[in-house]
Write an enzyme that holds these catalytic residues in place. Sequence first.
Site, mmCIF file in Angstrom:
data_model
loop_
_atom_site.group_PDB
_atom_site.id
_atom_site.type_symbol
_atom_site.label_atom_id
_atom_site.label_comp_id
_atom_site.label_asym_id
_atom_site.label_seq_id
_atom_site.Cartn_x
_atom_site.Cartn_y
_atom_site.Cartn_z
ATOM 1 C CD GLN A 174 15.491 27.006 -12.342
ATOM 2 O OE1 GLN A 174 15.521 27.256 -13.545
ATOM 3 N NE2 GLN A 174 14.449 26.447 -11.761
ATOM 4 C CG ASP A 220 11.747 33.452 -15.396
ATOM 5 O OD1 ASP A 220 11.085 32.476 -15.795
ATOM 6 O OD2 ASP A 220 12.814 33.343 -14.775
ATOM 7 C CE LYS A 236 13.828 26.426 -17.003
ATOM 8 N NZ LYS A 236 14.079 27.055 -15.708
HETATM 9 N N1 GUN Z 1 11.839 27.941 -10.497
HETATM 10 C C1 GUN Z 1 10.666 27.276 -10.616
HETATM 11 N N2 GUN Z 1 9.944 27.789 -11.638
HETATM 12 C C2 GUN Z 1 10.672 28.778 -12.155
HETATM 13 C C3 GUN Z 1 10.458 29.666 -13.253
HETATM 14 O O1 GUN Z 1 9.448 29.668 -13.943
HETATM 15 N N3 GUN Z 1 11.462 30.542 -13.496
HETATM 16 C C4 GUN Z 1 12.583 30.595 -12.753
HETATM 17 N N4 GUN Z 1 13.504 31.497 -13.061
HETATM 18 N N5 GUN Z 1 12.825 29.772 -11.735
HETATM 19 C C5 GUN Z 1 11.857 28.883 -11.459
#
Ligand code: GUN
Length: 291
Positions: free
Chosen positions: A97, A120, A53
């Site tokens: 996360q 998100d 990311k």
């Molecule tokens: N963990 C797995 N997928 C995601 C996501 O799309 N966003 C976040 N914040 N954590 C995750």
Amino acid sequence: MTAQIIDGKAFAARLRTRIATQVQALAGQGITPGLAVVLLGEDPASQVYVRSKGRMTREVGMASFEHRLPQQTSQQELLDLIQKLNDDPAVHGILVQLPLPSHMDEGAVINAITPEKDVDGFHILNVGRLATGQRAMVPCTPLGCLMLLRDHLGSLAGRNAVVIGRSNIVGKPMAQLLLRDSATVTIAHSRTEDLPALCRRADILVAAVGRPAFVKGDWIKPGATVIDVGINRTEDGLVGDVDHEGASQVAGAFTPVPGGVGPMTIACLLANTLTATARIHGLPDPDGLTP
Ligand code: GUN
């Protein structure tokens, strides 16, 4: 019949190029979109996600802020950090996360993020806005799936869509997006009766169950479009939720794993960060990045 492969990797690369162009245009106005990612603990898979990311955020010209905290961080310390990021004008998007350590209340943490920076789309206000057709931040994975479906099929109106999985991250928001595009939507889950028969009626089949090769070829309607959200680590490497061999003989088109939905998720995170930046600065939504 051999199904067409929907190349999410190539689509995501084109999307990131478009985002980079729009980031450059914002730079002319003195605005640099900033994405803050918060990671607690040492989970190896999460570390890999967070690293990629950060890299892709910088590649499109955005600022990346990474906050790595120990597993035993208290909820209050995390909430204090979120408050600082909410107040920081250089930060336009905040991602914490998941999953969080078990001593944390996930809902309380997510809802502490200001909804305008909730890239998100998990904040209760964004969930409600999506469900009621208001301007929302939309969860990245379903947004990526929607972009691929529209690109491949054009209008989704009147098509039978079956979403397998009812998670807040994928299944439920995916169903909302399909409904907004006037598909006829069914959400299936572990208690659904005769899942194969239900799937065989689907023109659009989205699998988000987290079980390797769960959906078999003979569950698929000939010619259907199949979106495989699964990322399952097995001894044979990364495997989706759909049996690849079976799908390729029956489906009209499907997304491979890897190289399908996965790359779209990060590209849509960048899209959401750009959208959040534009909205925070009172600018129109960027073209083609919101549903
Ligand atoms: N963990 C797995 N997928 C995601 C996501 O799309 N966003 C976040 N914040 N954590 C995750």
